[in-house]
Design an enzyme around this catalytic site. Structure first.
Site, PDB file in Angstrom:
ATOM      1  N   PRO A  18      33.525  39.444  46.529  1.00  0.00           N
ATOM      2  CA  PRO A  18      34.207  38.226  47.066  1.00  0.00           C
ATOM      3  C   PRO A  18      35.340  38.033  45.747  1.00  0.00           C
ATOM      4  CG  PRO A  18      31.871  37.880  46.214  1.00  0.00           C
ATOM      5  CD  PRO A  18      32.089  39.202  46.221  1.00  0.00           C
ATOM      6  N   MET A  19      36.479  37.725  46.035  1.00  0.00           N
ATOM      7  CA  MET A  19      37.383  37.338  45.120  1.00  0.00           C
ATOM      8  C   MET A  19      38.199  36.342  45.551  1.00  0.00           C
ATOM      9  SD  MET A  19      38.290  40.652  42.969  1.00  0.00           S
ATOM     10  CE  MET A  19      38.498  41.733  44.171  1.00  0.00           C
ATOM     11  N   GLN A  72      30.853  34.646  52.379  1.00  0.00           N
ATOM     12  CA  GLN A  72      30.176  34.185  50.958  1.00  0.00           C
ATOM     13  C   GLN A  72      30.367  32.622  51.041  1.00  0.00           C
ATOM     14  OE1 GLN A  72      31.475  34.049  46.844  1.00  0.00           O
ATOM     15  NE2 GLN A  72      29.701  35.525  46.571  1.00  0.00           N
ATOM     16  N   CYS A 102      29.402  31.677  40.628  1.00  0.00           N
ATOM     17  CA  CYS A 102      30.810  31.135  40.228  1.00  0.00           C
ATOM     18  C   CYS A 102      30.631  30.419  38.865  1.00  0.00           C
ATOM     19  CB  CYS A 102      31.440  30.571  41.175  1.00  0.00           C
ATOM     20  SG  CYS A 102      32.835  29.800  40.768  1.00  0.00           S
ATOM     21  N   ASN A 204      27.152  44.784  39.525  1.00  0.00           N
ATOM     22  CA  ASN A 204      28.506  44.342  39.477  1.00  0.00           C
ATOM     23  C   ASN A 204      29.084  44.021  38.012  1.00  0.00           C
ATOM     24  OD1 ASN A 204      30.083  41.106  39.809  1.00  0.00           O
ATOM     25  ND2 ASN A 204      31.269  42.889  40.579  1.00  0.00           N
ATOM     26  N   GLY A 205      30.455  44.186  37.801  1.00  0.00           N
ATOM     27  CA  GLY A 205      31.065  44.062  36.447  1.00  0.00           C
ATOM     28  C   GLY A 205      31.416  45.221  35.741  1.00  0.00           C
ATOM     29  N   ASP A 206      32.861  45.246  35.615  1.00  0.00           N
ATOM     30  CA  ASP A 206      33.576  46.374  34.818  1.00  0.00           C
ATOM     31  C   ASP A 206      33.429  47.838  35.268  1.00  0.00           C
ATOM     32  OD1 ASP A 206      33.838  44.055  33.162  1.00  0.00           O
ATOM     33  OD2 ASP A 206      32.433  44.719  31.495  1.00  0.00           O
ATOM     34  N   ARG A 229      37.946  43.581  40.202  1.00  0.00           N
ATOM     35  CA  ARG A 229      39.253  43.613  39.681  1.00  0.00           C
ATOM     36  C   ARG A 229      39.784  44.841  39.677  1.00  0.00           C
ATOM     37  NH1 ARG A 229      37.279  40.902  34.312  1.00  0.00           N
ATOM     38  NH2 ARG A 229      35.413  42.186  34.816  1.00  0.00           N
TER      39      ARG A 229
END
Ligand SMILES: Cc1cc2nc3c(=O)[nH]c(=O)nc-3n(C[C@H](O)[C@H](O)[C@H](O)COP(=O)(O)O)c2cc1C
Length: 330
Positions: A18-19, A72, A102, A204-206, A229
């Site tokens: 989700p972004m 979400q 968040c 999640n992350g990187d 990203r």
């Protein structure tokens, strides 16, 4: 094979994160075409939804072709969250996801998003109430903890599972870290290795290369990777990871033709969905990445990101095609 409730999401699924202002219907559709197994909307305020704030309600739109899709929501007030579940259900999502991650001040200060990491009992009771209030599978996206000294993610994940959460996505940073430093996947692996855990644990992350996705799967043993990203302006990331999983080799990057096709369709879908002005404006952020790596492209990029009229942006695509249609990406 990972399952979210009754939904089969395949072996080591790739999830579009989700972004805010990114994961809208046009972008989700493009990511889905390129191999995303599950897509999520950006976070939607439960308070906004129950006030019928137009901007929040519009974020509920989903296309059939992007399923399975999770909507979400965020909030800290039980009644508002339950009421918003009923509103969300009317849009027919496959999954309802709760944002407990968040880090931004205006969300956290109200006890929502990662703010709830300071009150794990509330996090668990809110999740339980939502699970009981809907037949849809409820999933949670969260961070490792509030700060380094309060990481209890193994216990938190187990409690969420026990109240009926159907999958958990964990961003390997604390709230205190915001986006700084490197994501730490070790605590996420600890969640997965807890013998009591049976719901999917997504990391999640990187994740910004096929190798990192493979590492998350093979070395950390997680059930899937949530990608943020690396996909912005580059929906092909999903197919590149899948190709690498299947062959151990890197797929050639998308051609200029594919990039232009994606940019044109992205803009057209955005215009169809939210009208000319917003469509033009909100698609801009993707162009830099769509056309990254082309030398002397600045003039074209500037036209794409500064033109206010859709017709001028489409013209900029045509001009870029004339000059760079044969460009070989490496
Ligand atoms: C522009 C942007 C907007 C984001 N909006 C949301 C959001 O609405 N909900 C959410 O849970 N996380 C949001 N995030 C966090 C991402 O979902 C993800 O957890 C984070 O970017 C780390 O993953 P990555 O390294 O793959 O980007 C956002 C991140 C970015 C960069």
């Amino acid at each position: 094979m990972a399952k979210i409730g009754d939904i089969d999401v395949g072996e080591f699924p790739l999830l579009l994160a989700p972004m805010e202002d990114v994961s809208d219907p046009p972008f989700r559709a493009l990511c889905k075409e390129q191999g995303a197994d599950v897509v999520y909307t950006e976070f939607i305020s439960s308070e906004g939804l129950i006030r019928d704030a137009a901007k929040s309600v519009m974020k509920l739109d989903i296309y059939e072709k992007e399923r399975p899709v999770g909507i979400q929501i965020f909030g800290a007030n039980l009644e508002s969250m339950l009421e918003s579940v009923e509103i969300v259900e009317k849009s027919g999502p496959d999954i309802i996801d709760i944002n407990f991650g968040c880090p931004v001040k205006k969300v956290v200060s109200k006890g929502a998003g990662a703010g709830i990491l300071k009150d794990i009992d509330l996090m668990v009771s809110l999740t339980e109430a939502m699970v009981k209030h809907t037949k849809l599978p409820v999933t949670v996206k969260t961070r490792l903890g509030w700060d380094h000294d309060s990481i209890k993610i193994v216990e938190v994940a187990e409690r969420l599972q026990d109240v009926g959460c159907k999958a958990i996505s964990i961003h390997g940073r604390t709230r205190a870290q915001m986006y700084k430093g490197e994501a730490d996947w070790k605590p996420i692996a600890e969640v997965k290795n807890n013998p009591r855990m049976h719901i999917p644990v997504f990391g999640n992350g990187d994740v910004d290369s096929p190798e990192k996705a493979a590492k998350m799967r093979d070395e950390f043993g997680l059930d899937g990777a949530m990608i943020g990203r690396a996909s912005i302006g580059y929906p092909w990331f999903f197919r590149e990871v899948k190709h690498y999983f299947e062959t151990g080799k890197h797929l050639a990057p998308p051609t200029m033709g594919e990039r232009l096709d994606a940019a044109r369709r992205h803009l057209q879908m955005a215009i169809d969905w939210k009208g000319d002005r917003l469509g033009v404006f909100e698609t801009r952020r993707h162009y830099t990445n769509y056309f990254k790596g082309i030398p002397h492209f600045k003039e074209h990029r500037m036209k794409m990101v500064t033109s206010d009229e859709a017709v001028d942006v489409f013209k900029a695509f045509d001009e870029a095609e004339k000059e760079f249609g044969d460009f070989q990406f490496s």
